[in-house]
Design an enzyme around this catalytic site. Structure first.
Site, PDB file in Angstrom:
ATOM      1  N   HIS A 288      -2.432 -13.426  -1.554  1.00  0.00           N
ATOM      2  CA  HIS A 288      -1.131 -13.000  -2.073  1.00  0.00           C
ATOM      3  C   HIS A 288      -0.292 -14.228  -2.423  1.00  0.00           C
ATOM      4  CE1 HIS A 288      -1.383  -8.697  -1.431  1.00  0.00           C
ATOM      5  NE2 HIS A 288      -1.646  -8.825  -0.149  1.00  0.00           N
TER       6      HIS A 288
ATOM      7  N   GLU B 222      -3.490 -13.122   3.216  1.00  0.00           N
ATOM      8  CA  GLU B 222      -2.114 -13.460   2.829  1.00  0.00           C
ATOM      9  C   GLU B 222      -2.084 -14.670   1.891  1.00  0.00           C
ATOM     10  OE1 GLU B 222       0.006 -11.249   3.323  1.00  0.00           O
ATOM     11  OE2 GLU B 222      -1.037 -10.122   4.883  1.00  0.00           O
TER      12      GLU B 222
HETATM   13 ZN    ZN Z   1      -2.252  -7.210   1.104  1.00  0.00          ZN
END
Ligand code: ZN
Length: 497
Positions: A269, A266
């Site tokens: 991201h 994450e």
């Molecule tokens: Zn992902």
């Protein structure tokens, strides 16, 4: 105000509305009390109808036409913004209201049926709803490709998630990857047999995991002044606006690696979100370009960086210190455990190697479903047959087979391939960074990730949507997305170990 400036102003207005909706859904996933859910739905519906009206207003079409007519007077960045605004406007206005409404109803029913069918392991309960969603998705694809000669219906859907991607071009790349994985599997399994997972199990209090995760996230460049990590059952990352990126994770107090690799993923991201140009917020130049590029950012930090020996040479001593109970587990054993291959029925639990087989299976089946060569009623049989030929063991029931994922119930065909594109792009971008950054390996060996992050900022994050995903990959790596970077990464890990 010029027509271009009007587009900028409307874009910003829409982005503010969109980010407001993101705040509400982030809150719903993290802290909203159950009794507030119904009112939240009303808030969301009101916002989304407001945004839709503002995004599809006829004046936007006029501003676009005027900018397109005066293309010569715009600079390259402005031209790219106009091109992308056109894309968004066409998508938003091409679907008749009736179809949007029918799709919303059909997918919400299908989702409900899917939940029940999965619980009871009974595909037949889901079948009629899926048939309806497929028929409407077909209609949607036909609206989206109207006037676009040569664009197939499936590609029109794929384009929603990965602009410009074509199934025809993906097929040989995925086939090369599939063959390589199948060939590597026996060696990978033999190595993985030596991994003693139970030796990692222990007592890892959530607070200590949070401390360790945070230290690693900061070290790779996540800015906690512009983001935070909260707890949910389904981890995700969402951008709430410029300089505000939210990550979530879940904790297993018997095994710290589950939250750790989730957070690294994450954070990848999130770094993309934090790396978007804040000064371009509300224009395509300040937005992420595709799911396949987004996923490349999460996978690169999670796998290429986070599962490497170089990474743990730096971080394993810290992990031992923070958790205080890893003394008995040598780093080599630990590396074997976090890189082990364990074929399973379930995509979301899959390891780095077999994950792509799960995707290729879905990619093949959804194309067949969509072009009508596979009837919905025959989906379970086709799934099970394909699964056994790829994985070497049989599916025991449909909830471990074709009922495991939510995507098709939502009409999200064309979504699955972006996961494997993410894996392919991650390996390819990592190789390019290594080639282009002087002293790359020495930097990683000392836990210095700033060179890699700066390279990703420049070549990926700051590009926004000014390049298509394919153009971005060519500009950053010199080549379109190819299989061999990921294949040699996997080979090095499993065949030459
Ligand atoms: Zn992902």
């Amino acid at each position: 105000m010029s027509e271009y400036e009007k587009l900028v102003a409307r874009g910003r207005e829409l982005a503010v509305l969109g980010s407001t909706a993101s705040v509400l859904s982030w809150d719903q996933e993290t802290y909203l009390p159950p009794a507030g859910v119904a009112f939240r739905a009303e808030q969301m519906a009101e916002l989304s109808s407001l945004a839709h009206t503002r995004a599809t207003a006829p004046e936007i079409g006029e501003w676009l036409a005027s900018c397109e007519g005066a293309n010569g007077k715009l600079d390259p960045l402005q031209r790219a913004n106009v091109r992308e605004w056109r894309r968004d406007y066409d998508k938003a206005t091409r679907l008749p209201n009736r179809l949007v409404k029918e799709l919303t109803e059909a997918t919400s029913l299908a989702r409900e049926r899917w939940v029940a069918a999965r619980q009871e392991r009974d595909f037949e309960q889901f079948r009629p709803a899926l048939e309806k969603v497929l028929a409407l998705t077909h209609e949607k694809a036909d609206c989206l490709r109207e006037g676009k000669d040569g664009l197939s219906a499936y590609d029109a859907l794929l384009d929603e998630y990965e602009p410009g991607a074509e199934a025809e071009a993906l097929r040989p790349v995925f086939a090369e990857l599939r063959d390589a994985i199948v060939e590597l599997l026996p060696a990978a399994l033999a190595i993985s047999e030596q991994a003693q997972v139970n030796r990692l199990r222990g007592d890892y209090p959530q607070a200590k995991q949070e401390e360790f995760n945070r230290a690693a996230a900061m070290a790779i460049g996540f800015d906690f002044d512009a983001g935070r990590i909260d707890t949910t059952t389904h981890p995700f990352c969402t951008g709430l606006g410029p300089r505000d990126v939210r990550l979530t994770t879940r904790y297993d107090e018997r095994d710290f690696t589950s939250s750790f690799f989730g957070v690294l993923h994450e954070v990848g991201h999130g770094l993309y979100g934090q790396g978007l140009r804040a000064d371009a917020f509300g224009t395509p130049a300040g937005e992420d370009v595709s799911l396949g590029i987004h996923e490349s950012q999460s996978r690169l930090w999670e796998n290429q960086v986070g599962r490497s020996e170089a990474f743990w040479r730096v971080w394993y001593p810290t992990a031992r210190e923070v958790f205080g109970n890893l003394e008995g587990l040598e780093m080599d054993e630990f590396l074997l455990i976090v890189n082990r291959v364990e074929p399973s029925y379930i995509r979301v639990e899959a390891d780095e190697l077999t994950y792509n087989l799960h995707i290729i299976l879905r990619f093949e089946l959804e194309q067949a479903l969509f072009d009508g060569s596979l009837a919905v009623a025959d989906l379970p049989g086709a799934w099970n047959e394909k699964f056994e030929s790829m994985f070497g063991f049989a599916v025991d029931h449909d909830s471990n087979g074709c009922l495991q994922d939510v995507h098709w119930s939502l009409g999200a065909l064309g979504y699955f391939p972006t996961y494997t594109l993410g894996n392919l792009n991650a390996a390819q971008l990592f190789d390019a960074a290594r080639e282009q950054i002087e002293g790359f390996d020495a930097q990683l060996a000392t836990g210095d990730y700033s060179g890699l992050l700066a390279w990703l900022r420049e070549n990926v994050h700051e590009k926004g949507r000014t390049l298509s995903p394919d153009e971005l990959m060519r500009a950053a790596t010199g080549r379109p997305t190819e299989a061999h970077h990921l294949v040699s990464y996997l080979r090095q890990k499993y065949a030459e170990a």
